[in-house]
Design an enzyme around this catalytic site. Sequence first.
Site, mmCIF file in Angstrom:
data_model
loop_
_atom_site.group_PDB
_atom_site.id
_atom_site.type_symbol
_atom_site.label_atom_id
_atom_site.label_comp_id
_atom_site.label_asym_id
_atom_site.label_seq_id
_atom_site.Cartn_x
_atom_site.Cartn_y
_atom_site.Cartn_z
ATOM 1 N N HIS A 4 -49.899 -64.885 -54.843
ATOM 2 C CA HIS A 4 -49.410 -63.636 -55.437
ATOM 3 C C HIS A 4 -48.599 -62.767 -54.482
ATOM 4 O O HIS A 4 -48.200 -61.664 -54.846
ATOM 5 C CB HIS A 4 -50.595 -62.827 -55.982
ATOM 6 N N GLY A 20 -53.481 -48.482 -55.875
ATOM 7 C CA GLY A 20 -53.478 -49.275 -57.100
ATOM 8 C C GLY A 20 -52.067 -49.401 -57.661
ATOM 9 O O GLY A 20 -51.654 -50.459 -58.128
ATOM 10 N N ARG A 43 -44.755 -60.240 -59.523
ATOM 11 C CA ARG A 43 -45.385 -59.444 -60.595
ATOM 12 C C ARG A 43 -45.086 -57.950 -60.463
ATOM 13 O O ARG A 43 -45.828 -57.109 -60.988
ATOM 14 C CB ARG A 43 -46.902 -59.646 -60.625
ATOM 15 N N ARG A 87 -58.032 -48.704 -49.050
ATOM 16 C CA ARG A 87 -57.607 -48.314 -50.395
ATOM 17 C C ARG A 87 -57.329 -46.816 -50.418
ATOM 18 O O ARG A 87 -58.099 -46.014 -49.871
ATOM 19 C CB ARG A 87 -58.708 -48.667 -51.404
ATOM 20 N N ILE A 88 -56.224 -46.446 -51.060
ATOM 21 C CA ILE A 88 -55.927 -45.027 -51.280
ATOM 22 C C ILE A 88 -55.674 -44.872 -52.780
ATOM 23 O O ILE A 88 -54.699 -45.406 -53.304
ATOM 24 C CB ILE A 88 -54.711 -44.560 -50.429
ATOM 25 N N SER A 90 -56.727 -42.777 -56.832
ATOM 26 C CA SER A 90 -57.143 -41.592 -57.575
ATOM 27 C C SER A 90 -58.541 -41.833 -58.146
ATOM 28 O O SER A 90 -58.994 -42.976 -58.271
ATOM 29 C CB SER A 90 -56.145 -41.284 -58.702
ATOM 30 N N SER A 203 -58.196 -36.793 -59.265
ATOM 31 C CA SER A 203 -57.053 -36.528 -60.147
ATOM 32 C C SER A 203 -57.481 -35.876 -61.452
ATOM 33 O O SER A 203 -56.659 -35.302 -62.166
ATOM 34 C CB SER A 203 -56.312 -37.830 -60.451
ATOM 35 N N ASP A 204 -58.782 -35.990 -61.774
ATOM 36 C CA ASP A 204 -59.286 -35.385 -63.007
ATOM 37 C C ASP A 204 -60.795 -35.216 -62.877
ATOM 38 O O ASP A 204 -61.405 -35.794 -61.980
ATOM 39 C CB ASP A 204 -58.940 -36.256 -64.228
HETATM 40 O O1 LIG Z 1 -54.810 -44.485 -58.541
HETATM 41 P P1 LIG Z 1 -55.366 -45.880 -58.441
HETATM 42 O O2 LIG Z 1 -55.329 -46.394 -57.030
HETATM 43 O O3 LIG Z 1 -54.719 -46.877 -59.376
HETATM 44 O O4 LIG Z 1 -56.918 -45.770 -58.845
HETATM 45 C C1 LIG Z 1 -57.462 -45.314 -60.053
HETATM 46 O O5 LIG Z 1 -56.509 -45.201 -61.103
HETATM 47 C C2 LIG Z 1 -56.597 -46.323 -62.003
HETATM 48 C C3 LIG Z 1 -56.982 -45.825 -63.379
HETATM 49 O O6 LIG Z 1 -56.038 -44.948 -63.870
HETATM 50 C C4 LIG Z 1 -57.640 -47.254 -61.403
HETATM 51 O O7 LIG Z 1 -57.005 -48.215 -60.608
HETATM 52 C C5 LIG Z 1 -58.486 -46.290 -60.608
HETATM 53 O O8 LIG Z 1 -59.248 -46.864 -59.584
HETATM 54 O O1 LIG Z 2 -60.855 -44.761 -62.541
HETATM 55 C C1 LIG Z 2 -60.570 -43.574 -62.699
HETATM 56 C C2 LIG Z 2 -59.542 -42.938 -61.985
HETATM 57 C C3 LIG Z 2 -59.272 -41.610 -62.221
HETATM 58 N N1 LIG Z 2 -59.989 -40.955 -63.139
HETATM 59 C C4 LIG Z 2 -60.986 -41.548 -63.828
HETATM 60 O O2 LIG Z 2 -61.610 -40.914 -64.665
HETATM 61 N N2 LIG Z 2 -61.244 -42.839 -63.601
#
Ligand SMILES: O=P(O)(O)O[C@H]1O[C@H](CO)[C@@H](O)[C@H]1O
Ligand SMILES: O=c1cc[nH]c(=O)[nH]1
Length: 232
Positions: A4, A20, A43, A87-88, A90, A203-204
């Site tokens: 990959h 991600g 990909r 890993r970085i 959300s 993020s939320d």
């Molecule tokens: O912002 P990333 O790194 O993608 O991480 C979070 O966001 C995604 C979900 O929206 C999932 O991959 C979760 O782990």
């Molecule tokens: O996996 C995730 C990432 C961001 N917010 C969520 O609620 N779930």
Amino acid sequence: MSVHIAAKKGEIAETVLLPGDPLRAKYIAEKYLENPVQYNNVRGMMGFTGTYKGKKVSVQGTGMGIPSISIYATELITEYGCKNLIRIGSAGSYQKDVKIRDIVVAMATSTDSNINNLRFPGANFAPTASYELFAKATAAAKEKGIEFKAGNVMSSDTFYGDDKEAWKHWADFGILCVEMEAAGLYTLGAKYNVNTLAILTISDSLVTGEATTSEEREKTFNDMIEMALGTL
Ligand SMILES: O=P(O)(O)O[C@H]1O[C@H](CO)[C@@H](O)[C@H]1O
Ligand SMILES: O=c1cc[nH]c(=O)[nH]1
């Protein structure tokens, strides 16, 4: 070249940042790396290598979920000799004092994934961060004045679960937030004896229902990225 990842041997650094979102990989390469070279677009999962303050570093998108990050992490470790995988990502908050834009460093992970039940039938493996990377990232944060929280996080297999209240049980046990990859990454770090860490930006919030704007995400994601680069 692995299945990959299209890089040749030697084109990927020992330290790799793992967002991600492949577009976040591109953003990091363009904003932070000197002389970035794109080594992968298989990909659309972009990967770049450059230097940061003269030190070689790569950034590789992983996609969403434990199966996807496990593919990239396994190939980075076994085919390219990568030693530090950070890993970085959300995450969604499970606690009222873990607020939007906060940074959470995952010391340990809990998971509803079956990934380790398959490896250790009838027993529980505890995926934990590398102390070495944890110490370096948190020291970098302190030096830069970046605040963070640290603790146990949830790596879930579902973003849209059927039981909308299930998170509260994990919250009762002190889980700080939910994301979807760290438990898989930490388990592979243990299996292959390499360093792994997940640094997350909220993020939320499942507690308040708030969510960040894209502008807010960019600023706080920068702090998380600088913590990760500070481990070099
Ligand atoms: O912002 P990333 O790194 O993608 O991480 C979070 O966001 C995604 C979900 O929206 C999932 O991959 C979760 O782990
Ligand atoms: O996996 C995730 C990432 C961001 N917010 C969520 O609620 N779930």
